[in-house]
Design an enzyme around this catalytic site. Structure first.
Site, short mmCIF file in Angstrom:
data_model
loop_
_atom_site.label_atom_id
_atom_site.label_comp_id
_atom_site.label_asym_id
_atom_site.label_seq_id
_atom_site.Cartn_x
_atom_site.Cartn_y
_atom_site.Cartn_z
N SER A 154 35.49 50.73 41.30
CA SER A 154 35.92 49.93 42.44
C SER A 154 36.44 50.83 43.57
CB SER A 154 36.96 48.91 41.98
OG SER A 154 37.19 47.93 42.96
N ASP B 53 30.72 49.47 39.49
CA ASP B 53 30.88 48.14 40.07
C ASP B 53 31.52 48.14 41.46
OD1 ASP B 53 29.97 45.55 39.32
OD2 ASP B 53 32.04 44.84 39.34
N HIS C 16 34.75 42.44 36.56
CA HIS C 16 34.74 43.57 37.49
C HIS C 16 35.22 44.86 36.82
CE1 HIS C 16 35.00 45.86 41.12
NE2 HIS C 16 36.33 45.84 41.16
#
Length: 342
Positions: A116, A141, A310
């Site tokens: 992230s 991700d 996530h």
């Protein structure tokens, strides 16, 4: 710069390292292993190095490697002079300085891995050449198009989270029930790096004592509250002070001015980074146009790990470790450990 080596149970095999240049910036790092290429792990926004704990134990059993997971500035137990500066440029320079402090002018081969926000910072670090011994890059991700689209709703998401928790156990329970971290083993380690005990003053600043499943919600201000209600609220606050209340370590809503800088232009930077690249995603819908074209042209390797949230490396640490181990062995960065059956 001072680097503190932390310990996280059996997940990290701790090396005794203590490097102190100045007392201004103190970075918390967790280490495992003593030989092989270094996997430098960068966590996502609001998380800490502990989010990599379960993954570290697994990847270390797969391949010959060393692991360094660090708390980024203003996160975890890292303390810096200007914690409010979370610009991509500053955070990327932090990575370079930590590597230099650890290894001097002759760093070992390093595989940079980020999730992230940490994935975005990994890309910025790589393209700025802050790690001269960079072997490869793995981003988990985070895709420019999806990230930029999500910025408008990010504040609403942050407001929807509980403000405080009655205990660390309640924070762990919330993270799993809400789907923020779907792996209970990882949540038990990771949430300790995301929340902290409140200061005493926090209890008297609008936090009520109405607890649902251990979560303490923030009270809305009422202009015309009766005096008796005020008295009861004050008494509740005094009782709340006696509780072990936990809150988020990082106020992510206050970092909004840096969000665009983390993600804008990320796809182009990722594609032009001149090292082997791996992109791990929770869903193929995350791909934007530039990455779709780049993937068709074979500019990077991509793998989709379905049925994950996530926090892919926390939800499915074995799948992420398998993908990364296979990638590194294929590129001859390392070898599988003797006895490991891939």
């Amino acid at each position: 710069m001072c680097i503190i080596v932390g310990q996280a149970s059996a997940y990290f095999i701790i090396l005794s390292i203590s490097i102190s240049l100045t007392a201004v910036n103190i970075f918390r790092i967790y280490c495992s292993g003593s030989h092989g290429p270094v996997l430098l792990l960068l966590h996502g926004g609001g998380h800490s190095a502990l989010s990599w704990a379960v993954f570290t134990a697994i990847i270390y059993s797969r391949i010959n490697c060393r692991v360094v997971a660090m708390d980024l500035r203003a996160h975890g137990d890292t303390k810096v002079k200007n914690p409010e500066d979370l610009s991509a440029d500053t955070m990327a320079k932090d990575i370079g300085k930590v590597v230099e402090a650890l290894y001097g002018d002759n760093p070992p081969p390093i595989m940079l891995i980020g999730h992230s926000m940490g994935g975005a910072i990994a890309v910025h670090t790589a393209t700025a050449n802050h790690i001269p011994s960079l072997l490869g890059l793995c981003v988990i991700d985070v895709v420019e198009g999806t990230a930029m689209d999500a910025l408008n709703s990010m504040q609403n998401f942050l407001r929807s989270r509980p403000k405080t928790f009655k205990s660390l156990e309640n924070a762990i329970e919330w993270s799993v029930k809400s789907g923020q971290i779907r792996n209970i083993e990882s949540a038990r380690v990771s949430m300790g790096g995301q929340v902290k005990k409140c200061e005493e003053s926090t209890s008297s600043s609008g936090v009520s004592n109405s607890i649902g499943e251990g979560i303490i919600e923030e009270e809305e201000d009422e202009e015309a509250e009766e005096e008796s209600s005020k008295k009861r609220a004050k008494e509740d606050d005094q009782e709340t002070k006696k509780e072990s209340i936990f809150t988020w370590r990082v106020e992510l809503s206050k970092t909004e001015k840096y969000w665009e800088g983390w993600f804008k232009g990320l796809s182009a930077l990722f594609l032009t980074t001149p090292v082997p690249k791996l992109l791990l995603l929770a869903g193929v819908d995350r791909l934007d146009k530039d990455l779709t074209i780049g993937q068709m042209q074979g500019k990077f390797q991509m793998q989709v790990l379905p049925q994950c949230g996530h926090a892919v490396h926390e939800d499915a640490p074995e799948k992420v470790a398998d993908a990364l181990a296979t990638f590194m062995v294929r590129h001859k960065f390392t070898e599988f450990k003797e006895g490991y059956l891939c």
